[in-house]
Motif scaffolding. Structure first.
Motif, mmCIF file in Angstrom:
data_model
loop_
_atom_site.group_PDB
_atom_site.id
_atom_site.type_symbol
_atom_site.label_atom_id
_atom_site.label_comp_id
_atom_site.label_asym_id
_atom_site.label_seq_id
_atom_site.Cartn_x
_atom_site.Cartn_y
_atom_site.Cartn_z
ATOM 1 N N GLN A 164 27.298 60.815 -3.227
ATOM 2 C CA GLN A 164 26.138 61.336 -3.705
ATOM 3 C C GLN A 164 25.675 60.405 -4.900
ATOM 4 O O GLN A 164 27.124 59.797 -5.467
ATOM 5 N N GLY A 165 24.421 60.211 -5.413
ATOM 6 C CA GLY A 165 24.052 59.418 -6.413
ATOM 7 C C GLY A 165 23.831 60.148 -7.131
ATOM 8 O O GLY A 165 23.017 61.417 -7.077
ATOM 9 N N PHE A 166 24.609 59.752 -8.247
ATOM 10 C CA PHE A 166 23.697 60.519 -9.651
ATOM 11 C C PHE A 166 22.944 59.540 -10.651
ATOM 12 O O PHE A 166 23.247 58.050 -11.283
ATOM 13 N N ARG A 205 25.320 56.258 -11.153
ATOM 14 C CA ARG A 205 26.189 55.626 -9.900
ATOM 15 C C ARG A 205 26.285 56.248 -8.642
ATOM 16 O O ARG A 205 25.012 57.196 -8.514
ATOM 17 N N TYR A 206 26.478 55.402 -7.320
ATOM 18 C CA TYR A 206 25.852 55.957 -6.347
ATOM 19 C C TYR A 206 27.646 55.423 -5.479
ATOM 20 O O TYR A 206 27.917 54.410 -4.352
ATOM 21 N N PHE A 262 28.769 51.994 -10.712
ATOM 22 C CA PHE A 262 29.199 52.671 -12.143
ATOM 23 C C PHE A 262 27.915 51.330 -12.799
ATOM 24 O O PHE A 262 28.731 50.191 -13.556
ATOM 25 N N GLN A 263 27.335 51.599 -13.148
ATOM 26 C CA GLN A 263 25.230 51.366 -13.707
ATOM 27 C C GLN A 263 25.363 51.814 -15.899
ATOM 28 O O GLN A 263 24.636 53.371 -15.329
ATOM 29 N N SER A 314 26.595 46.997 -13.927
ATOM 30 C CA SER A 314 26.978 47.567 -12.937
ATOM 31 C C SER A 314 28.489 46.976 -12.056
ATOM 32 O O SER A 314 28.599 46.287 -11.807
ATOM 33 N N ASN A 315 29.096 47.812 -12.328
ATOM 34 C CA ASN A 315 30.400 47.418 -11.881
ATOM 35 C C ASN A 315 30.792 48.081 -11.125
ATOM 36 O O ASN A 315 31.057 48.955 -10.479
ATOM 37 N N VAL A 316 30.918 47.091 -9.537
ATOM 38 C CA VAL A 316 30.906 47.523 -8.369
ATOM 39 C C VAL A 316 32.082 47.673 -7.299
ATOM 40 O O VAL A 316 33.372 46.764 -7.830
#
Length: 822
Positions: free
Chosen positions: A365-367, A407-408, A416-417, A459-461
């Motif tokens: 899910q992308g949001f 978030r993707y 999380f951006q 953007s915490n990846v």
């Protein structure tokens, strides 16, 4: 003074004006308002356009433009901006995740699907530039026309318009007229559509117009995605208090609900190995229907069977439900003051969008949740210096602010951006036309644009690993995939509760004394922090010559330049990209023959594209690199072709038309990079192993060179063929038969140039029959679109399981409409 304060003050002043104008409405005589059509000669009527910011016949201007009339929009069920691609051969408009629309004109455009990049095609609604491609729907009702301007608009519509502009022009209130119209339609997929408008005079010199639309459709996909729940409304007040002044105030809103189609699985891509090691990639088609969504049980069964080596297990599914919950509103005012020496036009505008949507594609899910605000003020002065010289001067101030979270979830990787971005743009422009002799017109136009942009985001990846990704393969059959959670804290708590470490350093590079392990699973934490700004300035210009061979025949030639500002990406080492530019040469002719019953317009064009911006999924220059969606400057391209438009009235009640475009495109230079993590890239383009220096050290990459390939979304041949026959029934009734087809030859939409991601050549046809009164006061229409049920591939991307998640055009639709006018 900020743009928002200036717009608020301008709109407020106009509201006060309207309150007082009604009081003087009875003291002046009404004057006809709005554009008119020249029908005095019979045959094909002229359509008035504003492609040069003044009202002119589309046949009299040296500009290539496709004009889409309201009946065509209704026939093709145009609800969203991506639906426009069915009506003009030069435009490719594809729906992205949620409300996003990606525009290409003749192969020029970019995949702008987030809040920190701008589209290369300018979208203008009611004279106002719309900055976000998520805000281009909810406006296609009660319209005068839609104009598709082909080629760079570096003067009058100059902001970010390297490829062209789309102008959506609503009907304006009419003085002294009480009128209205309505249309209600119902079709398969329980598709309910409706439009209505009413025009009411408020005294002699004030009029009000209200309009609205609705589209309610069930899912197109088997997993209940691809449905629509949309409605919109528009209210306008127009006044002419005296012979010199007219003022209009417009308010509009729209809501976009339902869900984007999740997509479908086109096939699987599997690496193959031989005696000497890697032997290539094998594509295995799924055989799934284009309407079998990714959340369908059969699709998830295939997904769950795929082994994902990074996490050492199979079992992934797509279960994030897509949705749209997007609201838009805007207010604009337009003041025209006509004097003996010229006309002054001032248009302030303010728009907001509150969007929240989720989508699938390559994601579990992308949001995105986003708040967009834009304010603008444009002023223009149009005048004549003499009978042979006219000119236009103008300026525009544009201010945009975006505040977003996103978030993707990609099963194995989740960013999380949070970010804010702002744009402040100021431009001055002008145009002068000189007629040294009666048939000859020479035009010079120019525009200076200054763009200031800021970006501040994190953007915490998080990347999930089952031990060391290098061979031999580690197995983690119980390791949970990235959970479907809403916040970063929930994500961290999930893995911490399972005893799986979240670490900024891969465990397999640490010694055992420091907690290192070659086999233990872990989550790699990779923060990306971007705090940057850009300032771009550019002067663009246009030179044109027009020679009128007769009152109905002319030839023209032009040279113009375009500019698209730089921007940002959430990517370490490549967080910004530079502006792109384009130069366009055009030679054309517009003609009427056979006593105004045959129209032949032809245009030859050559475009030279420099420092082209290209958006795609890729990797940043971190160490290790992270998967990101980024925009880069990749090189140059050459685009040339011929455009032919024909309209023919062979008999009083018969109308035939054809729009044909031939494109020859080539990327003169097209180089990009992907990480070298063992297996080579899956592409038909040549590649070479090399290294790049990054802030985190030197990394191994592949240099991929796609130079010499054709441009994206640019079929070599595109045409629309249409016919209409009106059959009188007695003195008061008629039947109208309409049929047509559109053809698009094959084209690519991704940088891999893989044969199975090639959109094949396709015919898509439609037909309708309408019975009604001669004056259109009442009608009933039966229609069918996409008779062949051909669903052309729009594009596809490979997910972590090696499955290609693709999307396709709409299936066959049919139904009935009733409507009328008074």
């Amino acid at each position: 003074m900020s743009a928002k304060l200036l717009v608020s003050a301008s709109v407020g002043a106009l509201c006060v004006f309207f309150a007082s104008s009604a009081a003087v409405a009875q003291e002046t005589q009404p004057v006809p308002a709005g554009p008119t059509q020249d029908t005095s000669q019979g045959g094909i009527t002229d359509i008035i356009v504003t492609a040069q910011r003044v009202e002119e016949s589309g046949q009299s201007i040296p500009i290539p433009v496709d004009i889409i009339e309201p009946a065509e929009l209704v026939q093709q069920n145009v609800i969203r901006a991506e639906d426009l691609s069915r009506l003009t051969p030069s435009l490719a408009a594809n729906g992205g995740g949620g409300p996003t629309t990606v525009f290409f004109v003749r192969g020029v455009g970019n995949a702008t699907v987030n809040g920190y990049s701008d589209p290369a095609i300018s979208f203008n609604y009611d004279g106002v530039y719309i900055g976000r491609p998520t805000s281009t729907s909810g406006v296609f009702y009660d319209l005068q026309r839609v104009e598709v301007l082909k080629g760079p608009q570096g003067t009058l519509y100059g902001r970010n318009a390297t490829g062209g502009a789309i102008n959506v022009i609503p009907n304006r209130p009419e003085l002294g007229e009480t009128s209205g119209n309505f249309m209600l339609g119902y079709g398969n997929y329980d598709w309910l559509t409706g439009q209505a408008a009413v025009n009411v005079p408020l005294g002699q010199d004030v009029a009000l117009r209200a309009a609205g639309s609705i589209s309610h459709r069930d899912a197109l996909q088997s997993d209940d995605t691809g449905n629509q729940r949309e409605y919109a409304g528009r209210l306008q007040v127009y006044a002419e208090p005296n012979d010199q002044l007219d003022v209009r105030l417009a308010l509009d809103f729209s809501h976009q609900g339902g869900a984007s189609s999740s997509g479908y699985y086109l096939g699987a891509v599997n690496p193959t190995f031989g005696p000497t090691g890697f032997a290539g990639y094998e594509f295995v088609p799924t055989g799934f229907s284009t309407q079998q969504g990714l959340l369908d049980p059969a699709s998830n069964a295939l997904m769950a069977s795929r082994f994902i080596s990074q996490v050492g297990r199979a079992g992934a599914v797509v279960d994030g439900q897509p949705f749209n919950d997007n609201d838009y509103w805007g207010v604009t005012a337009e003041l025209n003051y006509e004097t003996d020496v010229g006309t002054l036009t001032i248009q302030p505008a303010y728009r907001e969008a509150s969007i929240e949507y989720a989508f699938n594609g390559v994601f579990r899910q992308g949001f995105t949740k986003e708040k967009d605000k834009q304010a603008s003020v444009e002023a223009r002065w149009a005048s004549d210096l003499s009978d042979s010289v006219d000119y236009l001067l103008g300026a525009i101030y544009f201010d945009e602010d975006i505040d977003a979270t996103a978030r993707y979830n990609q099963q194995t990787l989740v960013p999380f951006q949070e970010f804010t971005t702002g744009t402040e743009s100021l431009a001055g422009f002008g145009k002068v036309t000189w007629r040294p002799i009666e048939p000859l017109s020479l035009t010079m136009a120019g525009r200076y644009t200054s763009d200031k942009k800021t970006f501040d985001g994190v953007s915490n990846v998080y990347i999930l690993f089952c031990g060391n990704p290098a061979p031999p393969q580690d197995f983690c059959p119980t390791l949970p995939f990235a959970p479907l959670v809403s916040t970063e804290d929930e994500f961290r708590a999930f893995y911490t509760s399972l005893g799986i470490p979240i670490t900024p350093v891969p465990l397999f590079v640490l010694p055992p004394v420091a907690g290192g392990s070659q086999t233990a699973p872990f989550v790699l934490f990779s923060p990306i922090v971007i705090n940057d700004s850009l300032k771009n300035d550019k002067f663009t210009y246009r030179l044109a010559a027009q020679y009128d061979l007769s009152r109905r025949n002319m030839i023209y030639a032009s040279f113009e330049t375009g500019y698209h500002a730089g921007g940002f990406s959430f990517a370490r080492g490549i967080s910004t990209y530079e502006p792109e530019t384009i130069k366009a040469f055009t030679l054309g002719s517009k003609n009427r023959f056979l006593d105004n019953h045959l129209q032949v317009n032809v245009e030859a064009f050559l475009w030279k594209y420099k420092n082209q911006q290209f958006s795609q999924f890729g990797y940043d220059l971190g160490n290790p690199p992270s998967t990101v969606f980024l925009t880069r400057n990749i090189g140059d391209s050459t685009i040339k072709g011929v455009d032919l438009d024909l309209e023919y009235l062979p008999a009083e009640n018969t109308q035939l038309s054809a729009n044909v475009q031939y494109l020859d495109t080539k990327y003169d230079s097209f180089v990009y990079y992907s990480p070298n993590q063992g297996l080579p890239p899956n592409t038909t383009c040549p590649y070479t192993p090399t290294t790049q220096s990054t802030p985190g050290g030197t990394i191994n990459v592949f240099e991929i060179d796609c130079s010499g390939n054709v441009a994206f979304n640019s079929p070599k041949w595109s045409f629309n063929l249409n016919g209409q026959q009106t059959i009188p029934i007695g003195n008061d009734y008629k039947a109208v038969l309409v049929a047509g087809t559109r053809y698009r030859s094959s084209s690519y939409s991704s940088a891999d140039y893989l044969p199975y991601l090639k959109s094949e050549a396709t015919f898509v046809s439609y037909a309708s029959v309408t019975f009604g009164r001669e004056d259109d006061s009442l009608f009933v229409s039966f229609y069918i679109n996409n008779i062949e049920d051909n669903r052309r591939l729009i594009g596809g991307t490979t997910n972590p399981a090696g499955l290609i998640a693709a999307s396709a055009e709409q299936p066959r639709t049919y139904g009935v409409r009733i409507g009328g006018q008074f």
